[in-house]
Design a protein around this motif. Structure first.
Motif, short mmCIF file in Angstrom:
data_model
loop_
_atom_site.label_atom_id
_atom_site.label_comp_id
_atom_site.label_asym_id
_atom_site.label_seq_id
_atom_site.Cartn_x
_atom_site.Cartn_y
_atom_site.Cartn_z
N SER A 89 6.93 0.20 0.92
CA SER A 89 7.23 1.63 0.75
C SER A 89 8.37 2.06 1.66
CB SER A 89 5.98 2.48 0.97
OG SER A 89 5.53 2.31 2.28
N TRP A 118 -3.43 -0.74 -9.38
CA TRP A 118 -2.82 0.38 -10.10
C TRP A 118 -2.59 -0.02 -11.55
CZ3 TRP A 118 1.76 3.21 -7.17
CH2 TRP A 118 1.24 3.87 -6.04
N ARG A 161 -0.56 4.67 0.64
CA ARG A 161 -1.18 5.86 1.23
C ARG A 161 -1.45 5.61 2.70
NH1 ARG A 161 -5.81 7.90 0.14
NH2 ARG A 161 -6.84 5.88 0.03
N LYS A 162 -1.41 6.73 3.46
CA LYS A 162 -1.64 6.62 4.90
C LYS A 162 -3.02 6.03 5.20
CE LYS A 162 -2.02 10.41 7.62
NZ LYS A 162 -3.20 10.17 8.44
N ASP A 163 -4.01 6.47 4.44
CA ASP A 163 -5.39 6.01 4.69
C ASP A 163 -5.82 4.92 3.70
OD1 ASP A 163 -5.68 7.89 6.77
OD2 ASP A 163 -6.03 9.46 5.27
N SER A 164 -4.86 4.13 3.27
CA SER A 164 -5.13 3.10 2.26
C SER A 164 -6.31 2.20 2.63
CB SER A 164 -3.87 2.24 2.09
OG SER A 164 -4.19 1.02 1.45
N SER A 170 0.85 -1.20 0.00
CA SER A 170 0.00 0.00 0.00
C SER A 170 0.88 1.24 0.00
CB SER A 170 -0.94 0.00 1.21
OG SER A 170 -0.19 0.10 2.42
#
Ligand SMILES: Cc1cc2nc3c(=O)[nH]c(=O)nc-3n(C[C@H](O)[C@H](O)[C@H](O)COP(=O)(O)O)c2cc1C
Length: 187
Positions: A37, A85, A11-14, A9
């Motif tokens: 990441s 993605w 993003r912080k709020d994935s 993942s």
């Protein structure tokens, strides 16, 4: 039970991570996390491939370059968290795969050229979320093909939530439905 969590993942709020964490909360065992990441793996290039081939030739799997592969072969269960993605998954997951698919460590060839897996895992969960609705998924399809051949894992399970970026969709309801599907898994 050793559970290897491969977190791709970004993003912080994935939302994908939210679902993967929910799945992990249902699995019993020790969880080892590889957060891609943070690892910042580089794709194999001329230099790193030459180094790797030299180490493989000497069976020097003690080099840190093989740490991820060694975690992968030792796991009983693999959980991959990968947002959808560009019809598949983030490049960092492909780079991870390049790094772990080491002949002589993760798999080997038999006398007749057949692939023999050296992995312990019997089950692989692939968790993904998608902005739209995608009839083609080269992400899970690709991982499933790898699991079935190189990794010797026939039990591959897809957990997915679709349509999360469609305006008007009820995101909470979509994620709740995916969590209900996780609740219904026969672990
Ligand atoms: C670089 C990138 C590529 C994406 N490509 C697709 C795509 O091909 N099809 C699609 O339906 N959604 C696509 N999306 C949307 C994501 O699949 C969607 O927002 C997903 O829920 C993101 O997961 P996350 O919340 O875990 O970050 C893309 C998003 C990004 C950032």
């Amino acid at each position: 039970m050793n559970i290897l969590f491969v977190d791709a993942s970004a993003r912080k709020d994935s939302r994908t991570k939210i679902l993967a964490d929910y799945l992990l909360s249902k699995l019993k065992g020790n969880i080892e996390t590889i957060k891609l990441s943070s690892q910042k793996l580089m794709p194999l290039d001329e230099q790193s491939l030459a180094k790797r081939n030299a180490l493989i030739g000497q069976k020097r799997f003690d080099d840190p370059m093989f740490n991820n592969a060694k975690k992968f072969i030792a796991a009983d269960v693999i959980v991959i968290c990968a947002p959808y993605w560009d019809f598949s998954f983030p490049a960092m997951l492909k780079t991870f795969i390049e790094h772990i698919n080491v002949g002589g460590l993760v798999f080997k060839y038999g006398q007749n050229g057949e692939i023999i897996s050296l992995c312990k895992a019997k089950t692989l969960y692939y968790v993904t979320t998608m902005g739209g609705y995608n009839p083609t998924d080269f992400g899970f399809g690709y991982i499933k093909a790898l699991a079935n051949t190189l990794y010797g894992i026939s039990d591959t399970r897809l957990i997915k939530a679709e349509g999360l970026d469609i305006i008007g969709n009820d995101i909470d309801a979509i994620l709740k439905k995916a969590k209900t599907e996780i609740n219904n898994i026969n672990f």
